[in-house]
Design an enzyme around this catalytic site. Structure first.
Site, PDB file in Angstrom:
ATOM      1  CE  LYS A  65     -49.958   4.774  17.166  1.00  0.00           C
ATOM      2  NZ  LYS A  65     -51.367   5.088  17.508  1.00  0.00           N
TER       3      LYS A  65
ATOM      4  CD  GLU B 148     -52.173  -5.954  18.903  1.00  0.00           C
ATOM      5  OE1 GLU B 148     -51.037  -4.736  19.848  1.00  0.00           O
ATOM      6  OE2 GLU B 148     -53.451  -5.067  19.116  1.00  0.00           O
TER       7      GLU B 148
ATOM      8  CG  HIS C 219     -50.321  -0.564  18.438  1.00  0.00           C
ATOM      9  ND1 HIS C 219     -51.376  -0.111  18.617  1.00  0.00           N
ATOM     10  CD2 HIS C 219     -49.678  -1.647  19.433  1.00  0.00           C
ATOM     11  CE1 HIS C 219     -51.738  -1.259  19.351  1.00  0.00           C
ATOM     12  NE2 HIS C 219     -50.956  -1.853  19.588  1.00  0.00           N
TER      13      HIS C 219
ATOM     14  CG  ASN D 116     -51.778   8.362  18.903  1.00  0.00           C
ATOM     15  OD1 ASN D 116     -51.200   7.338  18.120  1.00  0.00           O
ATOM     16  ND2 ASN D 116     -52.978   7.488  19.271  1.00  0.00           N
TER      17      ASN D 116
ATOM     18  CE1 TYR E  70     -54.501   0.645  15.325  1.00  0.00           C
ATOM     19  CE2 TYR E  70     -52.867   1.077  13.677  1.00  0.00           C
ATOM     20  CZ  TYR E  70     -52.622   1.589  14.702  1.00  0.00           C
ATOM     21  OH  TYR E  70     -52.032   2.386  15.313  1.00  0.00           O
TER      22      TYR E  70
HETATM   23  P1  IDP Z   1     -55.421   3.189  21.271  1.00  0.00           P
HETATM   24  O1  IDP Z   1     -54.326   3.500  20.413  1.00  0.00           O
HETATM   25  O2  IDP Z   1     -55.120   3.990  22.859  1.00  0.00           O
HETATM   26  O3  IDP Z   1     -55.236   1.900  21.583  1.00  0.00           O
HETATM   27  P2  IDP Z   1     -57.431   2.683  19.815  1.00  0.00           P
HETATM   28  O4  IDP Z   1     -59.164   3.171  19.837  1.00  0.00           O
HETATM   29  O5  IDP Z   1     -56.939   1.154  19.630  1.00  0.00           O
HETATM   30  O6  IDP Z   1     -56.293   3.256  20.795  1.00  0.00           O
HETATM   31  O7  IDP Z   1     -57.456   2.874  18.264  1.00  0.00           O
HETATM   32  C1  IDP Z   1     -56.323   3.280  17.140  1.00  0.00           C
HETATM   33  C2  IDP Z   1     -55.512   4.111  16.792  1.00  0.00           C
HETATM   34  O8  IDP Z   1     -56.154   4.749  15.705  1.00  0.00           O
HETATM   35  C3  IDP Z   1     -55.243   5.407  18.245  1.00  0.00           C
HETATM   36  O9  IDP Z   1     -54.216   5.548  18.391  1.00  0.00           O
HETATM   37  C4  IDP Z   1     -55.048   6.189  17.406  1.00  0.00           C
HETATM   38  O10 IDP Z   1     -53.822   6.289  15.974  1.00  0.00           O
HETATM   39  C5  IDP Z   1     -56.372   6.207  15.976  1.00  0.00           C
HETATM   40  N1  IDP Z   1     -57.457   6.881  16.082  1.00  0.00           N
HETATM   41  C6  IDP Z   1     -58.495   5.933  17.431  1.00  0.00           C
HETATM   42  N2  IDP Z   1     -59.726   7.283  17.737  1.00  0.00           N
HETATM   43  C7  IDP Z   1     -59.574   8.018  16.085  1.00  0.00           C
HETATM   44  C8  IDP Z   1     -60.064   9.261  16.158  1.00  0.00           C
HETATM   45  O11 IDP Z   1     -61.348   9.218  16.469  1.00  0.00           O
HETATM   46  N3  IDP Z   1     -59.774  10.496  15.655  1.00  0.00           N
HETATM   47  C9  IDP Z   1     -58.217   9.618  14.548  1.00  0.00           C
HETATM   48  N4  IDP Z   1     -57.463   9.068  15.094  1.00  0.00           N
HETATM   49  C10 IDP Z   1     -58.407   7.973  15.749  1.00  0.00           C
HETATM   50 MG    MG Z   2     -55.921  -0.488  20.402  1.00  0.00          MG
END
Ligand code: IDP
Ligand code: MG
Length: 135
Positions: free
Chosen positions: A12, A129, A118, A115, A52
């Protein structure tokens, strides 16, 4: 031999900006997974929305779209046995505060909003994807 599977991963914008891409790529290679395609690119708003779409009703959705389109990412197709699960395991939990030390998110991030990496959550989403980001 386990069947070869593919997953889509993406370093990212925060990690590219902070010059962690080399170390993250090294960790993927060292795991035994194989990098099949890789490209530095900007995520388009359309790609971000599609990637997303499962989070469109969340309060953080617009911040997430703004973040993922804020600078270059590294788009990666990773292959190997159980590549989806293996990449998720290398990445660690979604929230870096929960991610174990030694995982990519555990070692490079403190904030769920940025974070670092991805990874697809299923082989079906991986295929979708890979098409979305490489076609
Ligand atoms: P993942 O990336 O571990 O698969 P997902 O639930 O698919 O997790 O969420 C996609 C992205 O959305 C996460 O990597 C993060 O960047 C963001 N995200 C998920 N949950 C939160 C949250 O509670 N607060 C802020 N950003 C979030
Ligand atoms: Mg995800």
């Amino acid at each position: 031999m386990a069947a070869i599977e593919r997953t889509y991963s993406m370093i990212k914008p925060d990690a590219v900006r902070d010059r962690h891409m080399g170390e993250i790529i090294t960790r993927i290679e060292r795991s035994g997974l194989v990098i099949e395609r890789m490209e530095l690119a900007q995520v388009t708003p359309e790609q971000a929305a599609e990637n997303y779409r499962h989070l469109a009703d969340k309060p953080f959705y617009q911040d997430l779209i703004d973040f993922i389109t804020s600078g270059p990412v590294v788009k990666i197709v990773v292959a190997g046995p159980a590549a989806v699960r293996k990449m998720r395991s290398l990445m660690g939990a979604t929230d870096p505060l929960e991610a174990a030390p030694g995982t990519i998110r555990g070692d490079f991030a403190l904030d769920v909003n940025s974070n670092v990496i991805h990874g697809s959550d299923s082989p079906e989403n991986a295929e979708r994807e890979i098409k979305l980001f490489f076609d």
